[in-house]
Design a protein around this motif. Structure first.
Motif, PDB file in Angstrom:
ATOM      1  N   TRP A   1       0.848  -1.197   0.000  1.00 39.03           N
ATOM      2  CA  TRP A   1       0.000   0.000   0.000  1.00 39.03           C
ATOM      3  C   TRP A   1       0.883   1.246   0.000  1.00 39.03           C
ATOM      4  CZ3 TRP A   1      -4.936   0.668  -1.036  1.00 39.03           C
ATOM      5  CH2 TRP A   1      -5.578   1.849  -0.648  1.00 39.03           C
ATOM      6  N   LYS A   2       1.884   1.235   0.862  1.00 39.26           N
ATOM      7  CA  LYS A   2       2.799   2.384   0.971  1.00 39.26           C
ATOM      8  C   LYS A   2       3.515   2.612  -0.362  1.00 39.26           C
ATOM      9  CE  LYS A   2       6.470   4.001   4.023  1.00 39.26           C
ATOM     10  NZ  LYS A   2       7.577   3.544   4.835  1.00 39.26           N
ATOM     11  N   ALA A   3       4.013   1.514  -0.965  1.00 35.93           N
ATOM     12  CA  ALA A   3       4.759   1.637  -2.214  1.00 35.93           C
ATOM     13  C   ALA A   3       3.878   2.176  -3.323  1.00 35.93           C
ATOM     14  CB  ALA A   3       5.344   0.291  -2.603  1.00 35.93           C
ATOM     15  N   GLY A   4       2.602   1.784  -3.311  1.00 41.46           N
ATOM     16  CA  GLY A   4       1.680   2.234  -4.345  1.00 41.46           C
ATOM     17  C   GLY A   4       1.412   3.725  -4.287  1.00 41.46           C
ATOM     18  N   TRP A   5       1.384   4.281  -3.067  1.00 39.56           N
ATOM     19  CA  TRP A   5       0.943   5.658  -2.895  1.00 39.56           C
ATOM     20  C   TRP A   5       2.019   6.611  -2.409  1.00 39.56           C
ATOM     21  CZ3 TRP A   5      -3.345   5.858  -5.440  1.00 39.56           C
ATOM     22  CH2 TRP A   5      -4.226   4.778  -5.416  1.00 39.56           C
ATOM     23  N   SER A   6       3.250   6.147  -2.271  1.00 35.30           N
ATOM     24  CA  SER A   6       4.244   7.045  -1.686  1.00 35.30           C
ATOM     25  C   SER A   6       4.642   8.155  -2.658  1.00 35.30           C
ATOM     26  CB  SER A   6       5.481   6.260  -1.246  1.00 35.30           C
ATOM     27  OG  SER A   6       5.961   5.487  -2.315  1.00 35.30           O
ATOM     28  N   PRO A   7       4.973   9.337  -2.092  1.00 35.36           N
ATOM     29  CA  PRO A   7       5.435  10.448  -2.934  1.00 35.36           C
ATOM     30  C   PRO A   7       6.789  10.108  -3.573  1.00 35.36           C
ATOM     31  CG  PRO A   7       5.657  10.993  -0.612  1.00 35.36           C
ATOM     32  CD  PRO A   7       4.934   9.700  -0.679  1.00 35.36           C
ATOM     33  N   GLU A   8       7.115  10.809  -4.670  1.00 35.61           N
ATOM     34  CA  GLU A   8       8.332  10.573  -5.473  1.00 35.61           C
ATOM     35  C   GLU A   8       9.576  10.323  -4.637  1.00 35.61           C
ATOM     36  OE1 GLU A   8       7.602  11.407  -9.851  1.00 35.61           O
ATOM     37  OE2 GLU A   8       9.156  10.397  -8.703  1.00 35.61           O
TER      38      GLU A   8
ATOM     39  N   ARG B   1      -8.131   8.321  -6.640  1.00 35.87           N
ATOM     40  CA  ARG B   1      -7.163   8.529  -5.554  1.00 35.87           C
ATOM     41  C   ARG B   1      -5.828   9.053  -6.081  1.00 35.87           C
ATOM     42  NH1 ARG B   1      -6.813   5.861   0.054  1.00 35.87           N
ATOM     43  NH2 ARG B   1      -4.854   7.008  -0.118  1.00 35.87           N
ATOM     44  N   VAL B   2      -5.420   8.507  -7.229  1.00 36.71           N
ATOM     45  CA  VAL B   2      -4.155   8.952  -7.839  1.00 36.71           C
ATOM     46  C   VAL B   2      -4.269  10.430  -8.182  1.00 36.71           C
ATOM     47  CG1 VAL B   2      -2.653   8.732  -9.844  1.00 36.71           C
ATOM     48  CG2 VAL B   2      -3.537   6.691  -8.741  1.00 36.71           C
ATOM     49  N   ALA B   3      -5.416  10.800  -8.778  1.00 39.40           N
ATOM     50  CA  ALA B   3      -5.648  12.203  -9.162  1.00 39.40           C
ATOM     51  C   ALA B   3      -5.626  13.105  -7.932  1.00 39.40           C
ATOM     52  CB  ALA B   3      -6.965  12.319  -9.907  1.00 39.40           C
ATOM     53  N   GLU B   4      -6.289  12.644  -6.876  1.00 41.65           N
ATOM     54  CA  GLU B   4      -6.320  13.403  -5.609  1.00 41.65           C
ATOM     55  C   GLU B   4      -4.914  13.615  -5.078  1.00 41.65           C
ATOM     56  OE1 GLU B   4     -10.318  11.635  -3.739  1.00 41.65           O
ATOM     57  OE2 GLU B   4      -8.608  11.680  -2.346  1.00 41.65           O
ATOM     58  N   ALA B   5      -4.121  12.519  -5.079  1.00 43.59           N
ATOM     59  CA  ALA B   5      -2.753  12.572  -4.538  1.00 43.59           C
ATOM     60  C   ALA B   5      -1.901  13.524  -5.349  1.00 43.59           C
ATOM     61  CB  ALA B   5      -2.143  11.182  -4.510  1.00 43.59           C
ATOM     62  N   MET B   6      -2.095  13.523  -6.654  1.00 45.67           N
ATOM     63  CA  MET B   6      -1.310  14.404  -7.526  1.00 45.67           C
ATOM     64  C   MET B   6      -1.689  15.861  -7.299  1.00 45.67           C
ATOM     65  SD  MET B   6      -0.919  12.289 -11.076  1.00 45.67           S
ATOM     66  CE  MET B   6      -0.127  13.540 -11.996  1.00 45.67           C
ATOM     67  N   ASP B   7      -3.000  16.108  -7.127  1.00 48.54           N
ATOM     68  CA  ASP B   7      -3.448  17.471  -6.827  1.00 48.54           C
ATOM     69  C   ASP B   7      -2.819  17.958  -5.537  1.00 48.54           C
ATOM     70  OD1 ASP B   7      -6.886  17.288  -8.062  1.00 48.54           O
ATOM     71  OD2 ASP B   7      -4.968  17.771  -9.015  1.00 48.54           O
ATOM     72  N   ALA B   8      -2.838  17.091  -4.529  1.00 48.13           N
ATOM     73  CA  ALA B   8      -2.288  17.455  -3.221  1.00 48.13           C
ATOM     74  C   ALA B   8      -0.808  17.782  -3.339  1.00 48.13           C
ATOM     75  CB  ALA B   8      -2.515  16.317  -2.224  1.00 48.13           C
ATOM     76  N   GLN B   9      -0.086  17.000  -4.148  1.00 39.72           N
ATOM     77  CA  GLN B   9       1.358  17.243  -4.319  1.00 39.72           C
ATOM     78  C   GLN B   9       1.611  18.548  -5.038  1.00 39.72           C
ATOM     79  OE1 GLN B   9       3.702  13.680  -5.789  1.00 39.72           O
ATOM     80  NE2 GLN B   9       4.665  14.286  -3.884  1.00 39.72           N
ATOM     81  N   THR B  10       0.801  18.805  -6.086  1.00 42.45           N
ATOM     82  CA  THR B  10       0.973  20.050  -6.854  1.00 42.45           C
ATOM     83  C   THR B  10       0.694  21.237  -5.953  1.00 42.45           C
ATOM     84  OG1 THR B  10      -0.181  18.785  -8.536  1.00 42.45           O
ATOM     85  CG2 THR B  10       0.517  20.992  -9.151  1.00 42.45           C
ATOM     86  N   ASN B  11      -0.380  21.130  -5.154  1.00 44.45           N
ATOM     87  CA  ASN B  11      -0.731  22.223  -4.256  1.00 44.45           C
ATOM     88  C   ASN B  11       0.335  22.425  -3.201  1.00 44.45           C
ATOM     89  OD1 ASN B  11      -3.119  22.819  -5.556  1.00 44.45           O
ATOM     90  ND2 ASN B  11      -4.324  21.423  -4.308  1.00 44.45           N
ATOM     91  N   ALA B  12       0.904  21.351  -2.747  1.00 47.57           N
ATOM     92  CA  ALA B  12       1.930  21.433  -1.696  1.00 47.57           C
ATOM     93  C   ALA B  12       3.189  22.113  -2.209  1.00 47.57           C
ATOM     94  CB  ALA B  12       2.248  20.046  -1.160  1.00 47.57           C
ATOM     95  N   SER B  13       3.470  21.944  -3.505  1.00 49.97           N
ATOM     96  CA  SER B  13       4.725  22.514  -4.017  1.00 49.97           C
ATOM     97  C   SER B  13       4.535  23.917  -4.580  1.00 49.97           C
ATOM     98  CB  SER B  13       5.339  21.586  -5.062  1.00 49.97           C
ATOM     99  OG  SER B  13       4.407  21.331  -6.075  1.00 49.97           O
ATOM    100  N   LYS B  14       3.293  24.425  -4.518  1.00 54.92           N
ATOM    101  CA  LYS B  14       3.036  25.789  -5.015  1.00 54.92           C
ATOM    102  C   LYS B  14       3.580  26.807  -4.025  1.00 54.92           C
ATOM    103  CE  LYS B  14      -0.937  25.238  -8.050  1.00 54.92           C
ATOM    104  NZ  LYS B  14      -2.335  24.998  -7.998  1.00 54.92           N
TER     105      LYS B  14
END
Lengths: 223, 227
Positions: B111-118, B214-227
């Motif tokens: 689960w962790k490997a599937g969803w972990s950040p880069e 979920r993937v889309a959500e996670a990507m949005d969260a990452q993009t928002n976090a790096s703004k």
């Protein structure tokens, strides 16, 4: 000849669980204490997957994971049963062992031991909540978690029997007779049981060992 | 006298599907109750599992049991058809050991490997692959972990046979490949092709869509976090 070996590491309660189960059933065994900072070839051979204690070895075959070992002991030596006969009651026993072995659920107890400041305050409250669940839902009005006699759940709760040493070291008392009367009574009964009594870690040695462990964790987190 | 068996579950949970699979394997009739676990857990669920407030819960003749692996042991002891545990105590211990390994080590690592950040991905993937390699060693060339028939380890590892493949498809990340884990990969096909297993799986498209969201959500969260 049975030839049963138990690999443990003082004062791990997981190792004690296995010893208590064998003692309660009158099974002879050889106990081997492991230095977890210098694991023996035997341990690595008998538990290659996790490299942890406890391990039970019988007829040259090894079993790891204390909950798995306890079930094996129960099935192999049925005298003085540690699990009830009724499948529903057995499920309830397994549920509580699972509860106390769940690392996430038990995390506050670890932080109570090695945490400081705000983190420690939070862990203290969370540990109290955990104990409340155990007292009200797991133990209830019974003498032991297993009923009138010690059972597998009592062995899994054995860490509580020497929780007092941790309280001494962090100088915070939670498990007192006023706050948790039934758990407190259980500790007295458990410690007084003839088999358990002669298989408990020495208080003074525990104090030294746990104090060192706590220092180690505190030292590794300060900058 | 008819027995009252109910399962409280969630459509995409591998944990409640484990329970359904075991009951189906043993030919036990049951009523399934879907719980809205994210937004609105029912008062019944909270009554039957006050400690964890989670699914699955098995209700048998009015008495509730929680925790999927505890439920599976109960099912095995209560309904004797098509056993999922061996008789020999040592073999049983081995099954319980691997069941625990699949449940406590493999699932969280995958689960962790599937969803972990880069930045954490490489380490998480390495750990997940270690778990898969170790679990594969328990197969020992057998058709199922249980030998010729589906057993407790197979049921506990259901996540790997079905959910993981869809997570891989949704994230574009391959963890369980035929090249790296030939035996385990073959097992996922064997397991997945059993008719009783097929009946105990969530709808493929719906689950894939769930993971893609979920993937889309996670990507949005990452993009928002790096703004």
């Amino acid at each position: 000849m049975e030839e049963v070996k138990v690999l443990g590491s003082w004062p791990s309660p997981y190792g004690y669980r296995v010893q208590w189960a064998l003692e309660l059933k009158g099974v002879e065994y050889e106990y081997i204490d492991e230095d977890l900072f210098n694991k023996s070839d035997m341990l690595l051979k008998y538990n290659p997957v996790h490299k942890k204690i406890p391990v039970l070895v019988r007829h040259g075959k090894s079993i790891a994971e204390s909950a798995v070992i306890l079930e094996y002991i129960e099935e192999t030596w049925p005298q003085n049963p540690l699990l009830p006969k009724d499948p529903y009651e057995r499920a309830m026993a397994r549920f509580w062992i699972n509860f106390v072995d769940n690392k996430d659920k038990a995390a506050p107890i670890v932080t109570f031991f090695i945490g400081v400041g705000e983190e420690h305050k939070k862990a203290t409250e969370e540990t109290k909540e955990l104990l409340k669940i155990l007292e009200e839902q797991a133990l209830g009005e019974k003498k032991y978690f297993g009923g009138d006699e010690i059972g597998m759940v009592d062995l899994a709760m054995g860490w509580m029997a020497y929780f007092g040493v941790i309280e001494e070291i962090v100088d915070v008392k939670i498990l007192d007779a006023e706050s948790f009367p039934r758990l407190h009574a259980w500790i007295q009964n458990f410690r007084a049981h003839p088999v358990i009594k002669s298989n408990l870690p020495d208080h003074d040695k525990l104090l030294v060992s746990y104090t060192q462990k706590r220092q180690m964790f505190l030292g590794s987190t300060t900058t | 006298m008819s027995e009252e068996v109910k399962v409280f579950g969630f459509w995409c949970s591998p944990f409640s599907r484990r329970v359904e699979l075991a009951l189906k394997l043993k030919g036990v009739q049951y009523e399934y109750i879907e719980e809205d676990v994210f937004k609105n857990k029912s008062p019944l669920l909270l009554k039957y599992n006050p400690v964890h407030k989670k699914i699955p819960v098995l209700l048998h003749n009015g008495k509730p049991i929680a925790e999927s692996l505890v439920i599976l042991e109960y099912i095995e002891e209560t309904w004797k058809a098509n056993p999922i545990l061996p008789e020999d105590p040592y073999e049983k211990a081995m099954v319980r050991f691997w069941t625990k390994f699949a449940d406590e080590k493999c699932l969280p690592a995958l689960w962790k490997a599937g969803w972990s950040p880069e930045n954490e991905r490489e380490k998480a993937v390495d750990e997940a692959c270690e778990c898969l390699k170790t679990l594969e060693s328990a197969l020992k060339g057998k058709r199922f972990f249980g030998g010729e028939t589906v057993g407790l380890v197979d049921i506990a590892a259901n996540f790997i046979a079905f959910w993981l493949r869809l997570i891989q498809e949704a994230t574009g990340q391959e963890l369980l490949s035929a090249e790296k884990f030939p035996d385990l990969f073959k097992w996922t096909d064997e397991f997945g092709s059993c008719s009783v297993v097929k009946e105990s799986l969530p709808p493929r498209d719906k689950l894939l869509a769930f993971f893609k969201a979920r993937v889309a959500e996670a990507m949005d969260a990452q993009t928002n976090a790096s703004k």
